[in-house]
Motif scaffolding. Structure first.
Motif, PDB file in Angstrom:
ATOM      1  N   VAL A  63      37.148  35.624  27.730  1.00 45.94           N
ATOM      2  CA  VAL A  63      38.369  34.933  28.139  1.00 45.94           C
ATOM      3  C   VAL A  63      39.283  35.893  28.894  1.00 45.94           C
ATOM      4  CG1 VAL A  63      40.421  33.711  27.337  1.00 45.94           C
ATOM      5  CG2 VAL A  63      38.225  33.297  26.239  1.00 45.94           C
ATOM      6  N   LEU A  64      39.418  37.119  28.372  1.00 45.93           N
ATOM      7  CA  LEU A  64      40.294  38.085  29.024  1.00 45.93           C
ATOM      8  C   LEU A  64      39.703  38.554  30.355  1.00 45.93           C
ATOM      9  CD1 LEU A  64      43.025  39.158  28.354  1.00 45.93           C
ATOM     10  CD2 LEU A  64      41.998  41.167  27.341  1.00 45.93           C
ATOM     11  N   GLN A  65      38.375  38.675  30.431  1.00 48.31           N
ATOM     12  CA  GLN A  65      37.750  39.002  31.713  1.00 48.31           C
ATOM     13  C   GLN A  65      38.009  37.899  32.738  1.00 48.31           C
ATOM     14  OE1 GLN A  65      35.922  41.789  32.629  1.00 48.31           O
ATOM     15  NE2 GLN A  65      36.484  42.708  30.681  1.00 48.31           N
ATOM     16  N   ALA A  66      37.947  36.647  32.295  1.00 45.09           N
ATOM     17  CA  ALA A  66      38.219  35.537  33.199  1.00 45.09           C
ATOM     18  C   ALA A  66      39.675  35.541  33.657  1.00 45.09           C
ATOM     19  CB  ALA A  66      37.887  34.216  32.508  1.00 45.09           C
TER      20      ALA A  66
ATOM     21  N   ALA B 219      30.039  41.334  32.939  1.00 49.43           N
ATOM     22  CA  ALA B 219      30.727  42.585  32.627  1.00 49.43           C
ATOM     23  C   ALA B 219      30.916  42.745  31.127  1.00 49.43           C
ATOM     24  CB  ALA B 219      32.074  42.625  33.350  1.00 49.43           C
ATOM     25  N   ALA B 220      31.388  41.669  30.468  1.00 47.74           N
ATOM     26  CA  ALA B 220      31.617  41.752  29.022  1.00 47.74           C
ATOM     27  C   ALA B 220      30.301  41.879  28.257  1.00 47.74           C
ATOM     28  CB  ALA B 220      32.375  40.509  28.552  1.00 47.74           C
TER      29      ALA B 220
ATOM     30  N   LEU C 107      39.321  46.762  34.712  1.00 47.41           N
ATOM     31  CA  LEU C 107      38.156  46.109  34.129  1.00 47.41           C
ATOM     32  C   LEU C 107      37.849  46.682  32.749  1.00 47.41           C
ATOM     33  CD1 LEU C 107      36.152  43.930  35.208  1.00 47.41           C
ATOM     34  CD2 LEU C 107      34.633  45.805  35.804  1.00 47.41           C
ATOM     35  N   GLU C 108      37.874  47.999  32.649  1.00 45.65           N
ATOM     36  CA  GLU C 108      37.600  48.646  31.364  1.00 45.65           C
ATOM     37  C   GLU C 108      38.746  48.417  30.383  1.00 45.65           C
ATOM     38  OE1 GLU C 108      37.336  51.403  28.169  1.00 45.65           O
ATOM     39  OE2 GLU C 108      38.884  51.517  29.716  1.00 45.65           O
ATOM     40  N   PHE C 109      39.986  48.448  30.886  1.00 47.58           N
ATOM     41  CA  PHE C 109      41.152  48.228  30.033  1.00 47.58           C
ATOM     42  C   PHE C 109      41.111  46.823  29.431  1.00 47.58           C
ATOM     43  CE2 PHE C 109      45.506  46.647  29.591  1.00 47.58           C
ATOM     44  CZ  PHE C 109      46.042  47.591  28.737  1.00 47.58           C
TER      45      PHE C 109
END
Length: 729
Positions: free
Chosen positions: A644-647, A165-166, A630-632
């Motif tokens: 890291v933030l997606q995880a 995603a990232a 997800l977008e935020f």
């Protein structure tokens, strides 16, 4: 000469300090813009990423769709063990993103991490498929291969999850933020498209194809493995088009060290004489650079907002467990189509495919035209409220189902029915310990009592005395029963007299939407009965009673049966959802061998279509919550910490699964009350999240990126090439 004399037209050239003459570097050619899709602002590279995600999600959800049945019917684990391993695997898939993010951001970068962990993913599928081959070893080998394969799959799918995603977001320039927002919607669309198709296809591969004389689990696992190979190949094909941001160093370790140093430094300097600092992370300024501290501040602000989020996932993920169990108590016959209970989950990805463009192109635009600032955090809060409403509807449906279900025997109670298989009418009297009449019924030949009769016990188990009157004969019998059970007293012809036997019936409703059947054989020869392709029952002669077996719902006009010297078929008719049937095999001189059909437990009456409102509400909530979140997460993450933030976002899903297990294990509530509990808990969490979001100030993209004009020196050997600049002294 005055050193500060103005020199209006003089250039000062800074040359590298070297004893050797260094030839001037040729000017770098202008950077070629990446190819776009059909002249739009969407990079062509995201097409490879979206296709990769579709195939990967097909692979994951396809394998997961048949996993529980594989545990139950291939490895022969019980339901509790199967459920525990299933949820443990699901949780592991959402814990491993932390590891994948650390590898991507600190070592390999997102691109290489996706490639290498996809290879691990494929290897896991191969091992999992080998573990489903009946000819390969015994139960121990199958179990070991399955657990190893699932562990590798969890590492692969979890490890690449935060990176894909990232990495897709990295392909966009910051000036194309609107296109990036729509990309996340398309990305989520591809996830649900893969889930939708695989949920239909892999159960068909399992049940409709026979391998080694049984369901083909190896094929059901092998096809998702093939899709993962395709996902890897497609992703690698776009390699030359990708923007590949280099890893930022061991950012996870730096974050923890920075936070720890700030806390310890603040603790050491807690004297009132020491001036306070604006933020608690500013206490790390003595050791760590300002940019890192700024990034960690942005990270911790978003992570603080994540604290309430697991409760939403606790509700959403119950579609595959509690809601499916609810569907087993409903009738899936829709007239034009018969829906199995576990197929109801297909509604979620299907509705996601409908709702994403509906919300993106219609609802959000109408809200914007009304002048309402519908921010990301407000969308997420509304998504929580919709999930609360969905569980309130689920509770109402559950209460309605319970109202239509037959009552259950309580402590020191049993339910009893009487079946008369004799040739004439029998009068049955049930006597208690003090010879008082508890039940008196006259039952005609091949009839049964119209309903179960409730009998009260004085202890947990008790002996009942039965007086049977047949013609001029009086027969007394004694049978022992235990509380909270259903029983059938079967009366049979025994020469010129009669006898009876007590049989324990199925306990309550059948599970997983199947139909339960059993047979009584009145013939003088054993009968072998084949119900379906893989169910065979052997019923012994002279009133032998088989155990209950579960079969698929459907019409059974010609079930093959055979004795030692004869083959014949029986018409069982329609076997409906949730019903328990008793068939008595008899030999009539006029009609030959036939089955007398009785319904011990009635079929489910409430249509499964009543689950549609709760699925629509929770899916609308998911679209507003998950796609937006997800977008935020991407937009608020510092450039060095996006994975890291997606995880961390995916970690909230794992915590949500744990919440479900804890509540289900220790609440002890009836199902409708548990639905209400979850709804109320999420409502409270939504209120807390709304207050937190009210005081949250979104970070602008330019504030979380490094300086745009920052020049990185080009190092060559021991020398640094600096750009030629005009300076004024």
């Amino acid at each position: 000469m005055n050193p500060f004399q103005k020199n209006e037209s003089k250039e000062t050239l800074f040359s590298p300090v070297s004893t050797e003459e260094v030839p001037p570097r040729p000017p770098s050619p202008p950077k070629k813009p990446p190819p776009k899709i059909c002249g739009s602002n969407y990079p062509l590279s995201i097409a490879f990423i979206v296709v990769n995600e579709f195939c990967e999600r097909f692979s994951y959800y396809g394998m997961k769709a048949v996993l529980t049945l594989y545990f139950l019917y291939f490895l022969h684990w019980n339901e509790d063990t199967s459920t525990s391993i299933y949820h443990a695997f699901s949780s592991l898939c959402y814990f491993t993103p932390i590891l994948g993010a650390a590898i991507a951001d600190s070592w390999l970068g997102k691109f290489k991490t996706i490639i290498y962990l996809s290879l691990v993913y494929v290897l896991g599928h191969v091992i999992k498929s080998l573990g489903a081959l009946p000819i390969l070893g015994g139960p121990v080998v199958h179990t070991v291969l399955s657990l190893v394969g699932l562990s590798l799959i969890a590492l692969g799918t979890g490890g690449i999850k935060p990176c894909v995603a990232a990495f897709g977001g990295d392909q966009f320039e910051e000036k194309h933020a609107d296109e990036r927002t729509r990309y996340f919607s398309v990305f989520y669309l591809s996830i649900n498209a893969g889930s939708l198709i695989s949920t239909f296809v892999t159960p068909m591969l399992r049940g409709d194809v026979q391998c080694f004389g049984e369901d083909c689990y190896a094929l059901a696992f092998g096809v998702p493995g093939l899709l993962m190979v395709i996902a890897l190949v497609v992703f690698a094909m776009g390699s030359k088009m990708y923007k590949k941001p280099p890893p930022e160093g061991n950012i996870v370790a730096q974050v923890f060290k920075c936070v720890w140093f700030a806390l310890s430094n603040r603790f050491k300097n807690r004297s009132e004489d020491i001036p306070k600092r604006q933020h608690w992370l500013d206490w790390a300024a003595e050791k760590y650079p300002k940019q890192l501290i700024t990034d960690v501040k942005a990270l911790t602000r978003v992570l603080f907002l994540y604290i309430p989020l697991p409760m939403f996932w606790a509700l959403l993920d119950q579609q595959g467990s509690r809601w499916t169990l609810q569907a087993t108590k409903m009738n899936g016959n829709l007239g034009f189509f018969v829906l199995q209970p576990d197929q109801m989950q297909v509604l979620n990805p299907f509705l996601v495919l409908v709702f994403i463009p509906l919300f993106d192109l219609v609802i959000y635009r109408l809200i914007s035209k009304c002048g309402i600032n519908f921010s990301s955090l407000r969308k997420m809060a509304v998504g929580m409220i919709l999930a609360c409403l969905a569980f309130a509807v689920a509770a109402a449906v559950e209460i309605k189902i319970n109202g239509m279900a037959p009552p259950q025997p309580g402590p020191q109670e049993i339910f009893l029915q009487v079946l008369n298989l004799a040739n004439d009418e029998v009068k049955v009297t049930v006597l208690g310990n003090e010879n008082n009449s508890l039940l008196v019924e006259s039952i005609k030949s091949f009839q049964k009592t119209p309903h179960y009769s409730k009998l009260h016990l004085k202890t947990k188990s008790q002996d009942f005395h039965f007086h049977l009157k047949y013609h001029n004969l009086s027969v007394y019998a004694e049978h022992s029963v235990e509380e909270k059970n259903w029983y059938s007293l079967i009366i049979r012809e025994d020469g010129k007299s009669i006898s009876s036997m007590m049989v324990k019936d199925v306990e309550g409703k059948t599970t997983n939407g199947m139909t339960a059947v059993r047979f009584i054989n009145t013939l003088h020869k054993d009968v072998n009965i084949s119900v379906g392709t893989d169910i065979s029952l052997n019923v012994v002669e002279d009133y032998g009673v088989s155990a209950y077996r579960t079969v698929q719902r459907g019409e059974y006009p010609a079930v093959h049966c055979k004795t030692e010297d004869k083959d014949f078929s029986l018409n069982l008719g329609l076997l409906d959802f949730g019903a328990a049937y008793l068939f008595v095999i008899t030999n009539s001189t006029s009609q030959g061998l036939q089955a007398w059909k009785m319904e011990d437990i009635p079929a489910n009456k409430m249509s499964i279509a009543w689950q549609l409102p709760q699925y629509a509400l929770v899916t609308a909530g998911e679209v507003m919550f998950s796609v937006t979140g997800l977008e935020f997460s991407y937009s608020q993450a510092p450039s060095s910490m996006k994975s890291v933030l997606q995880a961390a976002w995916l970690l909230t899903v794992a915590v949500g699964n744990i919440i479900v297990l804890v509540v289900a294990q220790f609440s002890g509530l009836v199902q409708w009350a548990e639905f209400i509990l979850f709804s109320c808990l999420l409502l409270v969490v939504c209120l807390i999240f709304s207050i937190m979001g009210y005081y949250y100030v979104p970070v602008k993209p330019e504030n979380i990126q490094g300086p745009a004009d920052k020049q990185i020196p080009h190092i060559q050997g021991d020398m640094i090439n600096l750009e030629t600049k005009k300076t004024k002294l």
